[in-house]
Scaffold this motif. Structure first.
Motif: not given
Length: 191
Positions: A10-31, A38-45
């Motif tokens: 889901a994170i990968e799909a959001l970042l790919f579709a956005a194309g540019g940089a996405v605010e942490f809070r926007d990722l959090r809200d979308a997911l 979220l921070r743990k998942a992003l660090d692991e990825m």
């Protein structure tokens, strides 16, 4: 929460579709996920992308996250991006382009009068391909745009100036006119 779905995907799909940089809070809200999760998942990825033989990575940019290509693939990216795009010139585009080339400066209405059909799409496509451009405005009601060819037109057709265009004899021009009128049904053809 991204229930029943892989959070990484889901994170990968959001970042790919956005194309540019996405605010942490926007990722959090979308997911709909907690900050720590979220921070743990992003660090692991980020670790996985860096450890694996992949061409992409997750970049952290002042509270934003973005999918980016790895620097070591820069040369390949440059070759792809700098590959000249091939434009397909259909018969309609070639007809329109030849009218502009031989009659320039010419308005869209003059092109349509010669072709006998609307040419908006063809003119727009030729402008998009940088083969023709606006060269001025006609001093007439509505001030219609005048079109002419570009330097890209000259380069594309391997000529150095408009003087290098083939000269069309008056007899051949008359043949073209007659054929166009026949196609448009303007005159009756005797058999």
């Amino acid at each position: 929460m991204v229930e029943g779905k892989n959070v990484y995907a889901a994170i990968e799909a959001l970042l790919f579709a956005a194309g540019g940089a996405v605010e942490f809070r926007d990722l959090r809200d979308a997911l709909e996920i907690e900050d720590d999760a979220l921070r743990k998942a992003l660090d692991e990825m980020a670790e996985l992308y860096n450890a694996e033989d992949r061409g992409i990575r997750i970049a952290r940019l002042e509270g934003k996250y973005q999918l980016c290509t790895k620097n070591e693939y820069y040369d390949e990216l440059v070759r792809l991006v700098n590959t000249p795009k091939k434009h397909v010139l259909t018969d309609v585009l070639l007809e329109t382009l030849s009218i502009v080339a031989y009659k320039q400066p010419v308005t869209r209405q003059e092109i349509e009068k010669i072709r006998g059909v609307s040419c908006s799409h063809a003119v727009n496509r030729l402008v998009e391909y940088s083969l023709i451009q606006e060269v001025g405005r006609l001093d007439a009601p509505g001030h219609p745009i005048l079109f002419g060819t570009t330097d890209d037109f000259l380069r594309s057709f391997g000529i150095s100036s408009m003087d290098d265009l083939p000269v069309i004899s008056p007899d051949r021009m008359e043949d073209f006119r007659r054929e166009a009128e026949e196609e448009a049904g303007v005159i009756n053809v005797e058999t």
